[in-house]
Design a protein around this motif. Structure first.
Motif, PDB file in Angstrom:
ATOM      1  N   THR A 137       0.883  -1.221   0.158  1.00  0.00           N
ATOM      2  CA  THR A 137       0.176   0.088   0.012  1.00  0.00           C
ATOM      3  C   THR A 137       0.808   1.047   0.095  1.00  0.00           C
ATOM      4  O   THR A 137       0.364   2.154  -0.370  1.00  0.00           O
ATOM      5  CB  THR A 137      -0.856  -0.054   1.231  1.00  0.00           C
ATOM      6  OG1 THR A 137      -1.624  -1.155   1.285  1.00  0.00           O
ATOM      7  CG2 THR A 137      -1.850   1.059   1.231  1.00  0.00           C
TER       8      THR A 137
ATOM      9  N   LEU B 215      -2.485   5.149  -8.650  1.00  0.00           N
ATOM     10  CA  LEU B 215      -2.976   4.031  -8.063  1.00  0.00           C
ATOM     11  C   LEU B 215      -3.004   2.946  -9.196  1.00  0.00           C
ATOM     12  O   LEU B 215      -2.506   1.608  -8.951  1.00  0.00           O
ATOM     13  CB  LEU B 215      -4.117   4.073  -7.374  1.00  0.00           C
ATOM     14  CG  LEU B 215      -4.497   3.086  -6.140  1.00  0.00           C
ATOM     15  CD1 LEU B 215      -3.268   2.994  -5.050  1.00  0.00           C
ATOM     16  CD2 LEU B 215      -5.948   3.294  -5.707  1.00  0.00           C
TER      17      LEU B 215
ATOM     18  N   HIS C 242      -6.050  -2.170  -2.791  1.00  0.00           N
ATOM     19  CA  HIS C 242      -6.200  -0.968  -3.192  1.00  0.00           C
ATOM     20  C   HIS C 242      -7.740  -0.621  -3.717  1.00  0.00           C
ATOM     21  O   HIS C 242      -8.086   0.565  -3.878  1.00  0.00           O
ATOM     22  CB  HIS C 242      -5.164  -0.502  -4.202  1.00  0.00           C
ATOM     23  CG  HIS C 242      -3.887  -0.720  -3.897  1.00  0.00           C
ATOM     24  ND1 HIS C 242      -3.376   0.552  -2.946  1.00  0.00           N
ATOM     25  CD2 HIS C 242      -2.835  -1.480  -3.915  1.00  0.00           C
ATOM     26  CE1 HIS C 242      -2.021   0.391  -2.810  1.00  0.00           C
ATOM     27  NE2 HIS C 242      -1.589  -0.754  -3.361  1.00  0.00           N
TER      28      HIS C 242
END
Length: 196
Positions: A4, A178, A102
């Motif tokens: 993460t 991301l 995520h």
């Protein structure tokens, strides 16, 4: 190392190396590694020239599954990469965990809630299940699981506005960054490699 909060740089054999960093994240470099007598280099899945964030995630899963299609030939010998051990099951587990982790982060941020810290054992742990033979049934399960997760991601990313992708709510990477980070999940599959 928590996926993460880690950006990764992968050395590619046919593609330029990519680096994704954010102010609150640490960059880690992964270089060529060995599995028995074969050298494996982590790559970023090829993406169309103007790939959307959804294309990045679905392309990563396609790359992982293309390699996984060769893993029914796995001889039971784990790959030792960057001080960690990788097997076909562990690669699939790590890709799926990364997608779930995520996705939970993005959904919490969109809902205006704090993100929930993950408690994955990540790559530091290799379970007995990770060491099991990788059968055609396991490949079918991996295809179903990862394809559906990629579709959820693609649908969610395609529904976001450019502003949400680039100026995303909450703390952390933008959602576009991301998606790029998730594209680097090919690392886990590349660690096992093409076993043809």
């Amino acid at each position: 190392m928590s996926d993460t909060h880690t950006a990764t740089t992968h050395t590619a054999t046919t593609h330029a190396a990519t680096t994704h960093t954010a102010t609150t994240h640490t960059a880690t470099t992964h270089t060529a590694t060995t599995h028995t007598a074969t050298t494996h280099t982590a790559t970023t899945a090829p993406a169309p020239a103007r790939a959307t964030p959804a294309d990045t995630v679905t392309g990563m899963v396609e790359h992982v599954l293309a390699l996984a299609a060769t893993w029914t030939r796995w001889d039971g010998e784990p790959a030792h990469v960057d001080g960690r051990v990788y097997t076909p099951h562990k690669a699939v587990r790590r890709v799926a965990d990364h997608l779930v982790d995520h996705l939970a982060e993005m959904e919490a941020r969109l809902a205006g809630r704090p993100t929930q810290p993950d408690h994955w054992h990540a790559s530091a742990t290799t379970t007995d299940a990770d060491r099991a033979p990788f059968t055609p049934d396991d490949l079918d399960e991996a295809r179903s699981r990862l394809t559906r997760l990629a579709r959820i991601w693609a649908d969610r990313l395609d529904a976001l506005t450019p502003e949400q992708l680039d100026d995303s709510p909450g703390e952390g990477w933008s959602f576009r960054e991301l998606a790029r980070h998730l594209g680097e999940s090919v690392y886990y599959a590349d660690a096992v490699g093409d076993l043809t």
